[in-house]
Design a protein around this motif. Structure first.
Motif, PDB file in Angstrom:
ATOM      1  N   PHE A  25      -5.838  -8.478 -11.551  1.00 30.97           N
ATOM      2  CA  PHE A  25      -5.554  -8.884 -10.182  1.00 30.97           C
ATOM      3  C   PHE A  25      -4.138  -8.495  -9.768  1.00 30.97           C
ATOM      4  O   PHE A  25      -3.915  -8.025  -8.645  1.00 30.97           O
ATOM      5  N   LEU A  26      -3.171  -8.700 -10.643  1.00 35.84           N
ATOM      6  CA  LEU A  26      -1.786  -8.374 -10.311  1.00 35.84           C
ATOM      7  C   LEU A  26      -1.656  -6.901  -9.924  1.00 35.84           C
ATOM      8  O   LEU A  26      -0.975  -6.563  -8.947  1.00 35.84           O
ATOM      9  N   SER A  27      -2.296  -6.023 -10.659  1.00 33.18           N
ATOM     10  CA  SER A  27      -2.249  -4.595 -10.344  1.00 33.18           C
ATOM     11  C   SER A  27      -2.817  -4.329  -8.953  1.00 33.18           C
ATOM     12  O   SER A  27      -2.251  -3.544  -8.173  1.00 33.18           O
ATOM     13  N   SER A  28      -3.916  -4.995  -8.615  1.00 29.08           N
ATOM     14  CA  SER A  28      -4.525  -4.817  -7.290  1.00 29.08           C
ATOM     15  C   SER A  28      -3.626  -5.362  -6.198  1.00 29.08           C
ATOM     16  O   SER A  28      -3.533  -4.783  -5.107  1.00 29.08           O
ATOM     17  N   LEU A  29      -2.958  -6.479  -6.474  1.00 25.81           N
ATOM     18  CA  LEU A  29      -2.058  -7.060  -5.483  1.00 25.81           C
ATOM     19  C   LEU A  29      -0.896  -6.118  -5.188  1.00 25.81           C
ATOM     20  O   LEU A  29      -0.514  -5.927  -4.024  1.00 25.81           O
ATOM     21  N   HIS A  30      -0.327  -5.512  -6.242  1.00 24.99           N
ATOM     22  CA  HIS A  30       0.758  -4.544  -6.034  1.00 24.99           C
ATOM     23  C   HIS A  30       0.291  -3.388  -5.138  1.00 24.99           C
ATOM     24  O   HIS A  30       1.018  -2.957  -4.231  1.00 24.99           O
ATOM     25  N   LYS A  31      -0.915  -2.911  -5.384  1.00 27.33           N
ATOM     26  CA  LYS A  31      -1.443  -1.798  -4.589  1.00 27.33           C
ATOM     27  C   LYS A  31      -1.672  -2.225  -3.145  1.00 27.33           C
ATOM     28  O   LYS A  31      -1.356  -1.479  -2.202  1.00 27.33           O
ATOM     29  N   ALA A  32      -2.221  -3.423  -2.954  1.00 25.64           N
ATOM     30  CA  ALA A  32      -2.481  -3.909  -1.596  1.00 25.64           C
ATOM     31  C   ALA A  32      -1.182  -4.093  -0.829  1.00 25.64           C
ATOM     32  O   ALA A  32      -1.087  -3.753   0.357  1.00 25.64           O
ATOM     33  N   MET A  33      -0.169  -4.642  -1.497  1.00 30.42           N
ATOM     34  CA  MET A  33       1.136  -4.820  -0.846  1.00 30.42           C
ATOM     35  C   MET A  33       1.689  -3.486  -0.372  1.00 30.42           C
ATOM     36  O   MET A  33       2.221  -3.379   0.741  1.00 30.42           O
ATOM     37  N   ALA A  34       1.573  -2.469  -1.215  1.00 28.82           N
ATOM     38  CA  ALA A  34       2.082  -1.154  -0.847  1.00 28.82           C
ATOM     39  C   ALA A  34       1.314  -0.579   0.334  1.00 28.82           C
ATOM     40  O   ALA A  34       1.901   0.041   1.230  1.00 28.82           O
ATOM     41  N   GLU A  35       0.004  -0.800   0.358  1.00 28.51           N
ATOM     42  CA  GLU A  35      -0.812  -0.214   1.417  1.00 28.51           C
ATOM     43  C   GLU A  35      -0.632  -0.916   2.762  1.00 28.51           C
ATOM     44  O   GLU A  35      -0.731  -0.273   3.811  1.00 28.51           O
ATOM     45  N   VAL A  36      -0.362  -2.212   2.762  1.00 27.43           N
ATOM     46  CA  VAL A  36      -0.095  -2.873   4.047  1.00 27.43           C
ATOM     47  C   VAL A  36       1.309  -2.530   4.535  1.00 27.43           C
ATOM     48  O   VAL A  36       1.597  -2.583   5.736  1.00 27.43           O
ATOM     49  N   GLY A  37       2.212  -2.176   3.608  1.00 28.36           N
ATOM     50  CA  GLY A  37       3.498  -1.623   3.978  1.00 28.36           C
ATOM     51  C   GLY A  37       4.547  -2.597   4.454  1.00 28.36           C
ATOM     52  O   GLY A  37       5.552  -2.178   5.040  1.00 28.36           O
ATOM     53  N   VAL A  38       4.359  -3.886   4.226  1.00 29.81           N
ATOM     54  CA  VAL A  38       5.389  -4.858   4.601  1.00 29.81           C
ATOM     55  C   VAL A  38       6.525  -4.786   3.583  1.00 29.81           C
ATOM     56  O   VAL A  38       6.291  -4.757   2.372  1.00 29.81           O
ATOM     57  N   GLU A  39       7.759  -4.767   4.087  1.00 31.19           N
ATOM     58  CA  GLU A  39       8.912  -4.662   3.201  1.00 31.19           C
ATOM     59  C   GLU A  39       8.936  -5.829   2.215  1.00 31.19           C
ATOM     60  O   GLU A  39       8.602  -6.962   2.583  1.00 31.19           O
ATOM     61  N   PRO A  40       9.323  -5.584   0.974  1.00 29.09           N
ATOM     62  CA  PRO A  40       9.372  -6.663  -0.022  1.00 29.09           C
ATOM     63  C   PRO A  40      10.174  -7.875   0.436  1.00 29.09           C
ATOM     64  O   PRO A  40       9.801  -9.015   0.143  1.00 29.09           O
ATOM     65  N   HIS A  41      11.259  -7.646   1.194  1.00 25.50           N
ATOM     66  CA  HIS A  41      12.074  -8.784   1.619  1.00 25.50           C
ATOM     67  C   HIS A  41      11.435  -9.568   2.777  1.00 25.50           C
ATOM     68  O   HIS A  41      11.971 -10.578   3.202  1.00 25.50           O
ATOM     69  N   ASN A  42      10.302  -9.082   3.285  1.00 32.89           N
ATOM     70  CA  ASN A  42       9.573  -9.821   4.313  1.00 32.89           C
ATOM     71  C   ASN A  42       8.297 -10.438   3.770  1.00 32.89           C
ATOM     72  O   ASN A  42       7.413 -10.834   4.537  1.00 32.89           O
ATOM     73  N   MET A  43       8.193 -10.506   2.450  1.00 32.96           N
ATOM     74  CA  MET A  43       7.045 -11.119   1.781  1.00 32.96           C
ATOM     75  C   MET A  43       7.517 -12.245   0.876  1.00 32.96           C
ATOM     76  O   MET A  43       8.632 -12.207   0.349  1.00 32.96           O
ATOM     77  N   ALA A  44       6.641 -13.223   0.678  1.00 33.41           N
ATOM     78  CA  ALA A  44       6.892 -14.281  -0.299  1.00 33.41           C
ATOM     79  C   ALA A  44       5.600 -14.586  -1.033  1.00 33.41           C
ATOM     80  O   ALA A  44       4.528 -14.641  -0.418  1.00 33.41           O
ATOM     81  N   VAL A  45       5.695 -14.758  -2.328  1.00 35.26           N
ATOM     82  CA  VAL A  45       4.556 -15.162  -3.156  1.00 35.26           C
ATOM     83  C   VAL A  45       4.847 -16.563  -3.673  1.00 35.26           C
ATOM     84  O   VAL A  45       5.877 -16.799  -4.316  1.00 35.26           O
ATOM     85  N   ILE A  46       3.956 -17.495  -3.376  1.00 35.55           N
ATOM     86  CA  ILE A  46       4.169 -18.901  -3.708  1.00 35.55           C
ATOM     87  C   ILE A  46       2.990 -19.406  -4.522  1.00 35.55           C
ATOM     88  O   ILE A  46       1.830 -19.197  -4.152  1.00 35.55           O
ATOM     89  N   SER A  47       3.285 -20.069  -5.633  1.00 36.22           N
ATOM     90  CA  SER A  47       2.214 -20.550  -6.515  1.00 36.22           C
ATOM     91  C   SER A  47       2.467 -21.988  -6.932  1.00 36.22           C
ATOM     92  O   SER A  47       3.509 -22.562  -6.646  1.00 36.22           O
ATOM     93  N   GLY A  48       1.494 -22.529  -7.653  1.00 35.48           N
ATOM     94  CA  GLY A  48       1.642 -23.869  -8.217  1.00 35.48           C
ATOM     95  C   GLY A  48       1.919 -23.773  -9.710  1.00 35.48           C
ATOM     96  O   GLY A  48       2.855 -23.112 -10.127  1.00 35.48           O
ATOM     97  N   ILE A  49       1.069 -24.419 -10.513  1.00 38.22           N
ATOM     98  CA  ILE A  49       1.224 -24.389 -11.967  1.00 38.22           C
ATOM     99  C   ILE A  49      -0.101 -23.960 -12.589  1.00 38.22           C
ATOM    100  O   ILE A  49      -1.171 -24.392 -12.172  1.00 38.22           O
ATOM    101  N   GLY A  50      -0.012 -23.135 -13.596  1.00 40.22           N
ATOM    102  CA  GLY A  50      -1.194 -22.642 -14.280  1.00 40.22           C
ATOM    103  C   GLY A  50      -0.936 -21.237 -14.771  1.00 40.22           C
ATOM    104  O   GLY A  50       0.112 -20.648 -14.492  1.00 40.22           O
ATOM    105  N   CYS A  51      -1.891 -20.676 -15.504  1.00 40.87           N
ATOM    106  CA  CYS A  51      -1.708 -19.305 -15.996  1.00 40.87           C
ATOM    107  C   CYS A  51      -1.483 -18.354 -14.826  1.00 40.87           C
ATOM    108  O   CYS A  51      -0.524 -17.580 -14.805  1.00 40.87           O
ATOM    109  N   SER A  52      -2.373 -18.404 -13.841  1.00 46.98           N
ATOM    110  CA  SER A  52      -2.266 -17.498 -12.702  1.00 46.98           C
ATOM    111  C   SER A  52      -1.005 -17.753 -11.892  1.00 46.98           C
ATOM    112  O   SER A  52      -0.488 -16.847 -11.222  1.00 46.98           O
ATOM    113  N   SER A  53      -0.497 -18.969 -11.947  1.00 43.85           N
ATOM    114  CA  SER A  53       0.671 -19.324 -11.146  1.00 43.85           C
ATOM    115  C   SER A  53       1.981 -18.766 -11.693  1.00 43.85           C
ATOM    116  O   SER A  53       3.038 -18.976 -11.091  1.00 43.85           O
ATOM    117  N   ARG A  54       1.914 -18.022 -12.785  1.00 42.31           N
ATOM    118  CA  ARG A  54       3.097 -17.295 -13.256  1.00 42.31           C
ATOM    119  C   ARG A  54       3.296 -16.002 -12.464  1.00 42.31           C
ATOM    120  O   ARG A  54       4.320 -15.338 -12.596  1.00 42.31           O
TER     121      ARG A  54
END
Length: 335
Positions: A25-54
């Motif tokens: 999933f992480l690999s796909s997310l990186h690709k999707a972020m690049a394709e939508v083209g929003v600058e990294p400083h205009n994005m935020a990734v927010i999680s809770g607790i758990g394996c995926s939340s790392r």
């Protein structure tokens, strides 16, 4: 807008078990972020607790790992105070639907403009194998050695019941479809839920085996696409038709069934009756698992409505800043 590559959004070295669905999933997310083209400083990734939340540790954006079950609450606050920020909320099935269940349904109801990723492996992996809110009845785990005696949440049903306007599904190992639904979630204005089916190779391996391989998906899944007939199979030889209040699998070319008889997917229909039926299909009852964007309906968003309300109220006020506020009442000059 600058052009970006997946590498621009990568950070750190993921610390998940080899073969974990989180890697895919992480690999796909990186690709999707690049394709939508929003600058990294205009994005935020927010999680809770758990394996995926790392996951926030492995993206080159603003990121925050919060506390168990509170990802949606933190993400809501961040979006309301900064409506221009693109937010990816990442939760597991335990984090998002157990202690975080209330936040999940109210994010849907309010229609906050969040991209909500639900990584569903039907187990608590970080705490070493307890059953989760999506584990099936009878599931044997460390916290249910004789099998669970509960019925699970079905994420689509929960999303639709909370008046959700966007729901999509992908399998973690299916990168092309995962990237496409993530991009669709980004373009949707409102709460967009992407359920990602993934195996926990240590505590619940094989949970999604029927659709975890490309060959398996050809036989056991259906890719739904707005405006396209609901066909599936290795050669698109099967399709879905309506039978009474439900759906039925038919073979095209048999018993007089033609492509014209097959239902056409309408992801934009405000009435979610058919969309929910598609989302609830499973192999155990003789249906394919629906993958892709199942529901995508426009509706007012909470964050935009709050911002508009503030501007409307400000326009009617006699003051627009703190000094003007002080001067609205009687004033005295002290000499």
């Amino acid at each position: 807008m600058s052009e970006y590559t997946a590498q621009d959004y990568k950070k750190g070295q993921p610390r998940w078990c080899p073969g974990c669905g989180d890697h895919f999933f992480l690999s796909s997310l990186h690709k999707a972020m690049a394709e939508v083209g929003v600058e990294p400083h205009n994005m935020a990734v927010i999680s809770g607790i758990g394996c995926s939340s790392r996951l926030p540790y492995y993206v080159n954006t603003y990121a925050m790992q919060t506390i168990h079950g509170r990802a949606a609450a933190i993400a809501t606050g961040a979006k309301v105070v900064n409506p221009d920020l693109t937010i990816w909320q990442v939760s597991g099935d335990g984090d998002g639907l157990a202690i975080g269940g209330n936040h999940f349904i109210h994010a849907m109801r309010r229609n906050i403009d969040l991209n909500i990723i639900l990584l569903n492996n039907r187990i608590y992996g970080l705490t070493k194998g307890q059953y989760s809110p999506t584990s099936p009845r009878g599931f044997v785990s460390k916290s249910s050695p004789y099998g669970t005696v509960e019925d699970p949440f079905r994420p689509a049903e929960l999303c639709f019941g909370a008046r959700g306007h966007f729901f999509a599904r992908a399998v973690a190992t299916d990168a092309p479809n995962t990237v496409e639904i993530l991009k669709a979630a980004y373009h949707h204005k409102g709460a967009a839920v992407c359920e990602i089916l993934q195996n926990c190779v240590i505590f619940n391996n094989g949970a999604y085996d029927p659709v975890y391989t490309k060959d398996g998906r050809k036989k056991n899944a259906i890719y739904v696409e707005h405006g396209k007939p609901l066909v599936f199979g290795e050669h698109n030889e099967f399709g879905l038709v309506q039978e009474g209040f439900g759906l039925k699998v038919v073979e095209i070319g048999k018993d007089g069934i033609t492509l014209d008889d097959i239902l056409v997917h309408d992801a934009h229909c405000e009435d979610d009756t058919l969309q929910l039926k598609l989302a609830m299909m499973d192999n155990e009852h003789g249906f394919p698992v629906a993958l892709g964007v199942i529901r995508d309906v426009e509706a007012p968003t909470y964050d935009a409505s709050v911002a508009a309300q503030i501007e409307e109220v400000k326009a009617k006020k006699r003051y627009h800043n703190f000094m003007e506020l002080l001067e609205t009442n009687d004033t005295w000059e002290v000499k």
